[in-house]
Write a protein that holds these residues in place. Structure first.
Motif, mmCIF file in Angstrom:
data_model
loop_
_atom_site.group_PDB
_atom_site.id
_atom_site.type_symbol
_atom_site.label_atom_id
_atom_site.label_comp_id
_atom_site.label_asym_id
_atom_site.label_seq_id
_atom_site.Cartn_x
_atom_site.Cartn_y
_atom_site.Cartn_z
ATOM 1 N N GLU A 1 -52.795 8.809 17.824
ATOM 2 C CA GLU A 1 -53.734 9.601 17.464
ATOM 3 C C GLU A 1 -55.032 9.210 18.829
ATOM 4 O O GLU A 1 -55.255 8.341 19.236
ATOM 5 C CB GLU A 1 -54.468 8.991 16.240
ATOM 6 N N ALA B 1 -58.663 7.205 13.786
ATOM 7 C CA ALA B 1 -57.647 6.207 13.828
ATOM 8 C C ALA B 1 -57.934 5.063 12.888
ATOM 9 O O ALA B 1 -57.249 4.261 12.285
ATOM 10 C CB ALA B 1 -57.233 5.718 15.223
ATOM 11 N N VAL C 1 -50.402 1.859 14.945
ATOM 12 C CA VAL C 1 -51.309 3.218 15.589
ATOM 13 C C VAL C 1 -51.592 3.057 16.963
ATOM 14 O O VAL C 1 -52.008 1.966 17.397
ATOM 15 C CB VAL C 1 -52.529 3.467 14.688
#
Length: 274
Positions: free
Chosen positions: A145, A151, A169
């Motif tokens: 992301e 995020a 992430v």
């Protein structure tokens, strides 16, 4: 227009949703107009039923989403996307994958017995969490992301789900993350692409050329119908032109075979030929 402080509901962003809204406008425009044959009005009502009833019927006949996914979807809809920095990446609630597509992705994870999943384009994390729910307890999902704010929203949602711990992430340009993953020798059974449309061709090339995609791996690419833009007449938007070029490139690429499914705004499944 919405009242001050009230977030507007999702606008139609799929070919079927846009068609349903257009038919409703046509019906409203013909209301009270004399001289329209009864059979034309009947055909229009039938067309409205077909287009307007499809998505609700799909929702009703699809396994319900988990409580964690329902909470994530609600938070995404309630979030005020108009307050973002105008120089930031444009985001809106309609970018959420949603219930039916989320369940389809979850099914793909289960059907392919994927243990390692890569997502390129996270948004608020609905698709990532849906796929993570289908992973085995030792499975892993890496999500790319570019936007730190979104995020963070996704990470907070993941914290409230038992499957959230399977998700990592990575914030930054997806091309940089893919290069780092490839350099580390990472390999993924399933890849979901839902990011900047102009980058789609480059992402697929990277997946195929670097070994990031396992030999048996499957790539699922979102928005490959892009609101009908690739085939509608008139000047296409930049995103529609990018998707049309990507679809043509995939169709002509002898390295892969693919099928474009009319799910939500289009989902193309791609695997290596042979």
């Amino acid at each position: 227009m919405s009242a001050p402080g009230v977030q507007a509901g999702p606008r139609p962003v799929t070919p079927v949703g846009i068609l349903a809204a257009a038919l409703d406008r046509v019906a409203a425009g013909l209301d009270g107009v004399a001289g329209v044959p009864d059979e034309v009005r009947d055909d229009l009502r039938r067309a409205q039923e077909l287009a307007g009833g499809l998505d609700p019927y799909l929702e009703r006949c699809t396994t319900p989403e988990s409580p964690a996914l329902a909470r994530l979807a609600a938070r995404t809809q309630e979030h005020d996307w108009t307050r973002r920095d105008p120089d930031a990446v444009f985001l809106e609630q309609e970018m959420l994958s949603g219930h039916v597509e989320g369940q389809a992705l979850k099914m793909l994870v289960a059907a392919t017995r994927a243990r390692r999943v890569l997502e390129i384009g996270l948004f608020t994390g609905y698709s990532a969490l849906a796929m993570a729910e289908a992973l085995p307890t030792d499975g892993r999902l890496v999500a790319c992301e570019i936007d730190p704010e979104v995020a963070d929203l996704a990470r907070r949602a993941f914290a409230g789900s038992p499957a959230g711990g399977r998700i990592t992430v990575e914030v930054g340009p997806a091309a940089d993350t893919l290069a780092a993953l490839a350099a580390a020798g990472e390999e993924f059974d399933l890849v979901f692409v839902d990011a900047d449309k102009a980058g789609y061709a480059g992402y697929l090339t990277t997946l195929l050329d670097t070994g990031l995609l396992a030999p048996h791996g499957l790539v699922a690419v979102d928005n490959t119908l892009l609101q009908g833009g690739p085939w509608l007449s008139g000047e296409p938007t930049a995103n529609a032109a990018a998707i049309a070029a990507f679809n043509d490139a995939v169709t002509g690429d002898p390295r892969v075979e693919q099928v474009l499914l009319p799910l939500r705004d289009g989902l193309t499944l791609i695997r290596r030929s042979g």
